[in-house]
Design a protein around this motif. Structure first.
Motif, PDB file in Angstrom:
ATOM      1  N   SER A   1       0.785  -5.574 -12.585  1.00 17.23           N
ATOM      2  CA  SER A   1       0.192  -5.311 -11.275  1.00 17.23           C
ATOM      3  C   SER A   1       0.949  -4.210 -10.545  1.00 17.23           C
ATOM      4  O   SER A   1       0.487  -3.720  -9.521  1.00 17.23           O
ATOM      5  CB  SER A   1       0.203  -6.586 -10.440  1.00 17.23           C
ATOM      6  OG  SER A   1       1.526  -7.037 -10.265  1.00 17.23           O
ATOM      7  N   ARG A   2       2.126  -3.818 -11.057  1.00 17.57           N
ATOM      8  CA  ARG A   2       2.907  -2.769 -10.402  1.00 17.57           C
ATOM      9  C   ARG A   2       2.342  -1.397 -10.752  1.00 17.57           C
ATOM     10  O   ARG A   2       1.891  -1.149 -11.850  1.00 17.57           O
ATOM     11  CB  ARG A   2       4.352  -2.816 -10.862  1.00 17.57           C
ATOM     12  CG  ARG A   2       5.063  -4.076 -10.494  1.00 17.57           C
ATOM     13  CD  ARG A   2       6.474  -4.002 -10.974  1.00 17.57           C
ATOM     14  NE  ARG A   2       7.138  -5.287 -10.808  1.00 17.57           N
ATOM     15  CZ  ARG A   2       8.340  -5.546 -11.252  1.00 17.57           C
ATOM     16  NH1 ARG A   2       9.010  -4.635 -11.907  1.00 17.57           N
ATOM     17  NH2 ARG A   2       8.879  -6.721 -11.064  1.00 17.57           N
ATOM     18  N   LYS A   3       2.408  -0.509  -9.785  1.00 17.16           N
ATOM     19  CA  LYS A   3       1.979   0.861 -10.038  1.00 17.16           C
ATOM     20  C   LYS A   3       3.160   1.632 -10.604  1.00 17.16           C
ATOM     21  O   LYS A   3       4.290   1.458 -10.161  1.00 17.16           O
ATOM     22  CB  LYS A   3       1.513   1.527  -8.745  1.00 17.16           C
ATOM     23  CG  LYS A   3       0.240   0.945  -8.193  1.00 17.16           C
ATOM     24  CD  LYS A   3      -0.201   1.700  -6.961  1.00 17.16           C
ATOM     25  CE  LYS A   3      -1.476   1.106  -6.407  1.00 17.16           C
ATOM     26  NZ  LYS A   3      -1.903   1.793  -5.180  1.00 17.16           N
TER      27      LYS A   3
END
Length: 58
Positions: free
Chosen positions: A20-22
């Motif tokens: 979910s991290r960019k």
């Protein structure tokens, strides 16, 4: 029977979930010419063997 046996082998493994991290883009490092020369070791003292096998600075 073989198909059931092969189907149960994947029970212990988790599937990868998308993170979910960019992702953070890293900026390229800009080095000056003097920095590059310093990293390559151009401005270091040079040594050679003199009489008797001892190292002497040139």
């Amino acid at each position: 029977m073989r198909t059931k046996k092969n189907a149960t082998l994947n029970v212990g493994f988790k599937e990868k979930q998308p993170s979910s991290r960019k992702s953070v883009e890293k900026k390229p490092q800009k080095l000056t010419e003097s920095d590059l020369r310093n990293l390559m070791g151009i401005n270091r003292p040079t040594y050679k063997r003199g009489r008797g096998g001892a190292f002497r600075q040139q």
